[in-house]
Design a protein around this motif. Structure first.
Motif, PDB file in Angstrom:
ATOM      1  N   PHE A   1     -29.886  11.902  -5.895  1.00 60.77           N
ATOM      2  CA  PHE A   1     -29.788  10.471  -5.627  1.00 60.77           C
ATOM      3  C   PHE A   1     -28.525  10.180  -4.806  1.00 60.77           C
ATOM      4  CE2 PHE A   1     -28.554   6.144  -6.989  1.00 60.77           C
ATOM      5  CZ  PHE A   1     -29.645   5.471  -6.493  1.00 60.77           C
ATOM      6  N   ILE A   2     -27.413  10.799  -5.200  1.00 59.33           N
ATOM      7  CA  ILE A   2     -26.158  10.616  -4.452  1.00 59.33           C
ATOM      8  C   ILE A   2     -26.343  11.096  -3.014  1.00 59.33           C
ATOM      9  CG2 ILE A   2     -23.742  11.314  -4.268  1.00 59.33           C
ATOM     10  CD1 ILE A   2     -23.740  11.664  -7.307  1.00 59.33           C
ATOM     11  N   TYR A   3     -26.980  12.242  -2.891  1.00 62.38           N
ATOM     12  CA  TYR A   3     -27.208  12.833  -1.568  1.00 62.38           C
ATOM     13  C   TYR A   3     -28.007  11.872  -0.696  1.00 62.38           C
ATOM     14  CZ  TYR A   3     -28.772  16.274   1.905  1.00 62.38           C
ATOM     15  OH  TYR A   3     -29.033  16.950   3.067  1.00 62.38           O
ATOM     16  N   GLN A   4     -29.075  11.324  -1.276  1.00 62.75           N
ATOM     17  CA  GLN A   4     -29.941  10.414  -0.538  1.00 62.75           C
ATOM     18  C   GLN A   4     -29.180   9.145  -0.141  1.00 62.75           C
ATOM     19  OE1 GLN A   4     -33.320   9.090  -2.790  1.00 62.75           O
ATOM     20  NE2 GLN A   4     -34.096   7.890  -1.079  1.00 62.75           N
ATOM     21  N   LEU A   5     -28.403   8.628  -1.102  1.00 66.25           N
ATOM     22  CA  LEU A   5     -27.654   7.393  -0.872  1.00 66.25           C
ATOM     23  C   LEU A   5     -26.594   7.594   0.210  1.00 66.25           C
ATOM     24  CD1 LEU A   5     -28.180   4.821  -2.464  1.00 66.25           C
ATOM     25  CD2 LEU A   5     -26.264   5.386  -3.942  1.00 66.25           C
ATOM     26  N   GLY A   6     -25.860   8.703   0.117  1.00 62.13           N
ATOM     27  CA  GLY A   6     -24.749   8.922   1.031  1.00 62.13           C
ATOM     28  C   GLY A   6     -25.190   9.502   2.360  1.00 62.13           C
ATOM     29  N   VAL A   7     -25.731  10.714   2.328  1.00 59.80           N
ATOM     30  CA  VAL A   7     -26.087  11.388   3.565  1.00 59.80           C
ATOM     31  C   VAL A   7     -27.307  10.729   4.217  1.00 59.80           C
ATOM     32  CG1 VAL A   7     -26.761  13.598   4.585  1.00 59.80           C
ATOM     33  CG2 VAL A   7     -25.099  13.548   2.734  1.00 59.80           C
ATOM     34  N   GLY A   8     -28.269  10.317   3.387  1.00 63.16           N
ATOM     35  CA  GLY A   8     -29.486   9.723   3.938  1.00 63.16           C
ATOM     36  C   GLY A   8     -29.277   8.299   4.425  1.00 63.16           C
ATOM     37  N   GLN A   9     -28.831   7.413   3.524  1.00 62.40           N
ATOM     38  CA  GLN A   9     -28.763   5.991   3.874  1.00 62.40           C
ATOM     39  C   GLN A   9     -27.380   5.549   4.335  1.00 62.40           C
ATOM     40  OE1 GLN A   9     -30.088   4.013   0.343  1.00 62.40           O
ATOM     41  NE2 GLN A   9     -31.979   5.197   0.208  1.00 62.40           N
ATOM     42  N   GLN A  10     -26.401   6.447   4.341  1.00 64.11           N
ATOM     43  CA  GLN A  10     -25.039   6.128   4.779  1.00 64.11           C
ATOM     44  C   GLN A  10     -24.415   5.000   3.962  1.00 64.11           C
ATOM     45  OE1 GLN A  10     -23.605   7.744   7.950  1.00 64.11           O
ATOM     46  NE2 GLN A  10     -25.163   9.157   7.252  1.00 64.11           N
ATOM     47  N   ASN A  11     -24.862   4.831   2.717  1.00 66.10           N
ATOM     48  CA  ASN A  11     -24.254   3.842   1.834  1.00 66.10           C
ATOM     49  C   ASN A  11     -23.159   4.540   1.034  1.00 66.10           C
ATOM     50  OD1 ASN A  11     -23.558   2.063  -0.164  1.00 66.10           O
ATOM     51  ND2 ASN A  11     -25.621   1.810  -0.995  1.00 66.10           N
ATOM     52  N   PHE A  12     -21.985   4.690   1.653  1.00 69.31           N
ATOM     53  CA  PHE A  12     -20.943   5.503   1.031  1.00 69.31           C
ATOM     54  C   PHE A  12     -20.326   4.822  -0.183  1.00 69.31           C
ATOM     55  CE2 PHE A  12     -21.180   7.351   5.295  1.00 69.31           C
ATOM     56  CZ  PHE A  12     -21.392   8.663   4.929  1.00 69.31           C
ATOM     57  N   GLY A  13     -20.229   3.498  -0.145  1.00 68.86           N
ATOM     58  CA  GLY A  13     -19.681   2.785  -1.305  1.00 68.86           C
ATOM     59  C   GLY A  13     -20.510   3.056  -2.550  1.00 68.86           C
ATOM     60  N   GLY A  14     -21.823   2.898  -2.424  1.00 69.69           N
ATOM     61  CA  GLY A  14     -22.721   3.127  -3.557  1.00 69.69           C
ATOM     62  C   GLY A  14     -22.690   4.573  -4.006  1.00 69.69           C
ATOM     63  N   ALA A  15     -22.736   5.502  -3.018  1.00 70.45           N
ATOM     64  CA  ALA A  15     -22.729   6.926  -3.355  1.00 70.45           C
ATOM     65  C   ALA A  15     -21.435   7.286  -4.075  1.00 70.45           C
ATOM     66  CB  ALA A  15     -22.883   7.768  -2.092  1.00 70.45           C
ATOM     67  N   ALA A  16     -20.304   6.710  -3.615  1.00 69.17           N
ATOM     68  CA  ALA A  16     -19.021   7.001  -4.265  1.00 69.17           C
ATOM     69  C   ALA A  16     -19.029   6.492  -5.697  1.00 69.17           C
ATOM     70  CB  ALA A  16     -17.884   6.370  -3.473  1.00 69.17           C
ATOM     71  N   ALA A  17     -19.625   5.308  -5.911  1.00 68.04           N
ATOM     72  CA  ALA A  17     -19.663   4.750  -7.265  1.00 68.04           C
ATOM     73  C   ALA A  17     -20.450   5.667  -8.200  1.00 68.04           C
ATOM     74  CB  ALA A  17     -20.273   3.352  -7.237  1.00 68.04           C
ATOM     75  N   VAL A  18     -21.633   6.137  -7.744  1.00 68.15           N
ATOM     76  CA  VAL A  18     -22.431   7.022  -8.602  1.00 68.15           C
ATOM     77  C   VAL A  18     -21.698   8.348  -8.821  1.00 68.15           C
ATOM     78  CG1 VAL A  18     -24.665   8.123  -8.937  1.00 68.15           C
ATOM     79  CG2 VAL A  18     -24.532   5.961  -7.738  1.00 68.15           C
ATOM     80  N   SER A  19     -21.015   8.841  -7.768  1.00 69.73           N
ATOM     81  CA  SER A  19     -20.276  10.094  -7.905  1.00 69.73           C
ATOM     82  C   SER A  19     -19.204   9.984  -8.974  1.00 69.73           C
ATOM     83  CB  SER A  19     -19.608  10.471  -6.587  1.00 69.73           C
ATOM     84  OG  SER A  19     -20.558  10.651  -5.586  1.00 69.73           O
ATOM     85  N   ILE A  20     -18.509   8.865  -8.983  1.00 71.76           N
ATOM     86  CA  ILE A  20     -17.449   8.687  -9.973  1.00 71.76           C
ATOM     87  C   ILE A  20     -18.034   8.675 -11.377  1.00 71.76           C
ATOM     88  CG2 ILE A  20     -15.805   6.984 -10.863  1.00 71.76           C
ATOM     89  CD1 ILE A  20     -15.021   6.477  -7.993  1.00 71.76           C
ATOM     90  N   PHE A  21     -19.197   8.042 -11.507  1.00 77.54           N
ATOM     91  CA  PHE A  21     -19.899   8.055 -12.789  1.00 77.54           C
ATOM     92  C   PHE A  21     -20.185   9.492 -13.226  1.00 77.54           C
ATOM     93  CE2 PHE A  21     -24.177   8.129 -14.804  1.00 77.54           C
ATOM     94  CZ  PHE A  21     -23.841   7.513 -16.004  1.00 77.54           C
ATOM     95  N   VAL A  22     -20.681  10.315 -12.291  1.00 82.25           N
ATOM     96  CA  VAL A  22     -20.996  11.713 -12.614  1.00 82.25           C
ATOM     97  C   VAL A  22     -19.732  12.475 -13.002  1.00 82.25           C
ATOM     98  CG1 VAL A  22     -21.821  13.897 -11.640  1.00 82.25           C
ATOM     99  CG2 VAL A  22     -23.070  11.791 -11.205  1.00 82.25           C
ATOM    100  N   LEU A  23     -18.643  12.254 -12.240  1.00 77.82           N
ATOM    101  CA  LEU A  23     -17.398  12.964 -12.531  1.00 77.82           C
ATOM    102  C   LEU A  23     -16.865  12.586 -13.911  1.00 77.82           C
ATOM    103  CD1 LEU A  23     -15.470  12.896  -9.122  1.00 77.82           C
ATOM    104  CD2 LEU A  23     -16.806  14.739 -10.131  1.00 77.82           C
ATOM    105  N   LEU A  24     -16.883  11.292 -14.222  1.00 74.51           N
ATOM    106  CA  LEU A  24     -16.382  10.855 -15.524  1.00 74.51           C
ATOM    107  C   LEU A  24     -17.220  11.449 -16.652  1.00 74.51           C
ATOM    108  CD1 LEU A  24     -15.427   7.113 -14.952  1.00 74.51           C
ATOM    109  CD2 LEU A  24     -13.932   9.085 -15.259  1.00 74.51           C
ATOM    110  N   LEU A  25     -18.538  11.433 -16.453  1.00 77.62           N
ATOM    111  CA  LEU A  25     -19.438  11.999 -17.458  1.00 77.62           C
ATOM    112  C   LEU A  25     -19.096  13.471 -17.689  1.00 77.62           C
ATOM    113  CD1 LEU A  25     -21.831  10.875 -19.031  1.00 77.62           C
ATOM    114  CD2 LEU A  25     -23.347  11.802 -17.294  1.00 77.62           C
ATOM    115  N   THR A  26     -18.846  14.192 -16.592  1.00 80.01           N
ATOM    116  CA  THR A  26     -18.522  15.616 -16.710  1.00 80.01           C
ATOM    117  C   THR A  26     -17.221  15.817 -17.469  1.00 80.01           C
ATOM    118  OG1 THR A  26     -19.535  15.911 -14.550  1.00 80.01           O
ATOM    119  CG2 THR A  26     -18.270  17.750 -15.408  1.00 80.01           C
ATOM    120  N   VAL A  27     -16.212  14.998 -17.140  1.00 81.92           N
ATOM    121  CA  VAL A  27     -14.918  15.158 -17.796  1.00 81.92           C
ATOM    122  C   VAL A  27     -15.058  14.919 -19.297  1.00 81.92           C
ATOM    123  CG1 VAL A  27     -12.622  14.169 -18.021  1.00 81.92           C
ATOM    124  CG2 VAL A  27     -13.549  14.649 -15.761  1.00 81.92           C
ATOM    125  N   VAL A  28     -15.805  13.865 -19.657  1.00 82.74           N
ATOM    126  CA  VAL A  28     -15.983  13.566 -21.075  1.00 82.74           C
ATOM    127  C   VAL A  28     -16.688  14.727 -21.777  1.00 82.74           C
ATOM    128  CG1 VAL A  28     -17.185  12.058 -22.694  1.00 82.74           C
ATOM    129  CG2 VAL A  28     -15.973  11.083 -20.739  1.00 82.74           C
TER     130      VAL A  28
END
Lengths: 313, 301
Positions: free
Chosen positions: A271-298
């Motif tokens: 989903f991040i890949y599609q949002l960022g690389v596909g649709q060039q919506n970097f703000g949205g992709a960054a937001a989802v990425s941060i969610f994934v990173l936080l989840l991983t850290v927890v």
């Protein structure tokens, strides 16, 4: 824990070095730290900043990004499509981690019970599966499940399931995820089985002997003596599997190439890949990425704590 | 024999199932379990076998309605045509360069850091280890958009240097952790004894400690090599151009290109085999280390 380190520091050789050359360890850390800052530190920083900005196609062409606060997060996490992706990822992760550890545990116990040469055969085959590169593995599974000439369909037809001739697994999301699970489980069971088996061999013969003398049967020995002793290993591999299965990206991406419905088979990474690389919506992709990173850290916290304990020991 | 060696317990369980012992007699349960084990081993190895078998079978045979499970149509045509494919050779070169550069940097950087954390106790040591352990858990999927942006603004997309830097950052944490175990395994007293005998600190390190660390460096190096060599996700994002593909990315586009003309599975499997076999061979060398590195924190520090 800090006191333990303090004590070690005052013990002989190390303390002498510390007094003489206090700068050396820091100098030695510089290259590694620099690499981490460039390769990971800056991207994480960029991601945090970008997730708070409107950063789309316009910005790609030079417009200055606009600060929008938590708009991206609000937009992303009120989108029902995103929640579907999150739910799908978590379900996929838990099912696969559970099955992987279950099957791995079963194989480990089985390896203890079989003849020596059978055990070696099992270990070698598991190692072969473990060593196979991911892209090669997905490619082979696409060939095994190929709808025209794949061996799985051929076998099912031979077993009398005539309607499976020419059946395409990768068209419908549920069967798509079934094939993806086969790949994930096939690749990750070896690590689990070998780790748990290594744990099983640590159970001392004296303990088992004592249990036998007290009249415990094989089943009782397995469940009441062995399982509690290897529970820490099982907990760690289960945790690692959950963390790893949450980030499944490549398997899905490679299977989607076969013509699967992309939006219905995306997991978080895709989903991040599609949002960022596909649709060039970097703000949205960054937001989802941060969610994934936080989840991983927890999720990683208990594992890291476990490793730190090893370090002090 | 069993009755003599094992005092029959007073429990009911012992009554209908004789307790396990080291008796030599054949137990049917063990045979059944062994058969089950062999069946599962067969199931697990089948995809690898099928890949290699298909690689040496003509495509025409693979397209026939009844598959053959033994290499009766053995041919090297598929392997030869992949080995002479310019795309494959190009990707092989790219993979060698990217992996080679990343590997050298990772080993040097991680070795220095491992020395620092296992030979000295200093302020910030604990935080550094903690950070390293957390960083190694971070998924590429949560970072690749930012890395893509960074590399694209630096003009390093499709460049060996760009992707190598990201690989170094990705691999340094686990390599530090792995090497730390090896460094801690060489007692500092050895080095000190050499210094008492008149060697300088540097000479003592180079002549005494370093040779003892060589196996550890090899194992960590092979591990890092495998990770970089197999890496797919970051390469997919950072190396979009066809001329810059590494082997995993090339295999994907090779399959996609083949799909346009009804997938030549024989060639695709030959390509997979050529990519997989060296990896499998290297992997078997370091396997034991990896299991213990991940689960039991390697050698005690």
């Amino acid at each position: 824990m800090t006191t333990t380190t303090g004590e070690t520091a005052t013990s002989d050789g190390i303390a002498i070095r510390r007094r003489r050359k206090p700068a050396t360890p820091y100098l030695l850390l510089i290259p590694a730290l620099a690499a981490l800052l460039v390769g990971l530190g800056y991207p994480v920083y960029w991601q945090v900043v970008t997730s708070l900005q409107e950063y789309g196609l316009m910005q790609q062409f030079g417009a200055p990004p606009r600060f929008v606060g938590f708009d991206n997060f609000a937009r992303i996490f009120t989108d029902s499509q995103v929640w579907w992706v999150v739910a799908r990822s978590i379900a996929f992760c838990l099912v696969n981690a559970g099955l992987t550890v279950g099957i791995g545990l079963g194989l480990a116990v089985l390896m203890r019970a079989v003849h020596g040469w059978v055990r070696i055969v099992m270990q070698v085959t598991l190692l072969l599966a473990w060593a196979t590169p991911l892209v090669a593995a997905v490619t082979v599974f696409r060939w095994l499940f190929d709808y025209r000439t794949g061996v799985v369909n051929w076998l099912l037809v031979q077993l009398g399931w005539e309607s499976m001739a020419g059946h395409n697994y990768l068209e419908t999301p549920l069967q798509f995820f079934m094939v993806a699970s086969f790949i994930v489980i096939w690749m990750s069971v070896p690590f689990v089985a070998m780790s748990i088996y290594a744990g099983l061999t640590q159970v001392s013969e004296e303990v088992l002997e004592a249990a036998r003398l007290d009249g415990a049967g094989p089943t009782q020995i397995l469940w009441l003596i062995i399982m509690p002793l290897v529970r820490p290993v099982i907990a760690i591999v289960l945790l690692l599997q959950i963390i790893w299965d949450l980030r499944v990206f490549a398997q899905i991406r490679l299977l989607q190439d076969a013509g699967a419905p992309v939006s219905e088979t995306n997991l978080l990474g895709n989903f991040i890949y599609q949002l960022g690389v596909g649709q060039q919506n970097f703000g949205g992709a960054a937001a989802v990425s941060i969610f994934v990173l936080l989840l991983t850290v927890v999720l990683s916290a208990p594992y890291v704590r476990y490793l730190m304990k090893e370090d002090v020991a | 024999m069993s009755a003599v060696l094992t005092p029959a317990g007073p429990t009911v369980a012992a009554a209908h199932e004789p307790p396990r012992l080291r008796g030599r007699r054949v137990r049917p349960a063990k045979i059944l379990l062994s058969v089950l084990g062999l069946a599962l081993a067969l199931l697990w190895v089948f995809p690898v076998y099928w890949m290699m078998l298909s690689a040496v079978t003509p495509d025409a045979v693979l397209r026939s309605s009844t598959p053959s499970f033994l290499p009766v149509h053995f041919t090297l045509t598929n392997l030869r045509s992949v080995l002479t494919d310019s795309g494959f050779l190009n990707a092989l070169g790219m993979s060698l360069m990217v992996t080679g550069l990343a590997l050298v940097l990772v080993l040097v950087f991680a070795f220095f850091a491992a020395l620092a954390i296992s030979r000295w106790r200093f302020r910030g040591r604990k935080s550094f280890i903690l950070a390293v352990l957390f960083i190694q858990m971070l998924p590429a999927e949560g970072l690749f958009i930012a890395q893509y942006q960074m590399m694209s603004s630096l003009g390093l997309l499709n460049q060996v240097v760009g992707i190598s830097v990201l690989y170094v950052a990705m691999l340094v944490p686990f390599t530090i952790w792995m090497l730390r175990g090896f460094v801690a395994g060489v007692p500092i007293e050895l080095e000190e004894a050499a210094m008492v005998d008149g060697l300088s600190r540097t000479k003592a390190f180079v002549r005494i400690t370093f040779p003892l660390l060589a196996p550890g460096l090899v194992a960590s190096g092979v591990y890092a090599f495998l990770q970089a060599w197999n890496e797919f996700t970051t390469a997919l994002v950072i190396l979009p151009a066809e001329s810059a593909q590494t082997l995993p990315i090339w295999l994907r586009s090779f399959l996609s290109a083949s799909a346009n003309r009804g997938i030549d599975w024989a060639e695709v499997m030959a390509a997979s085999t050529l990519i997989a076999v060296p990896v499998i061979v290297f992997f078997l060398f370091v396997q034991g280390r990896m299991t213990s590195g991940l689960v039991s924190g390697a050698v005690k520090g």
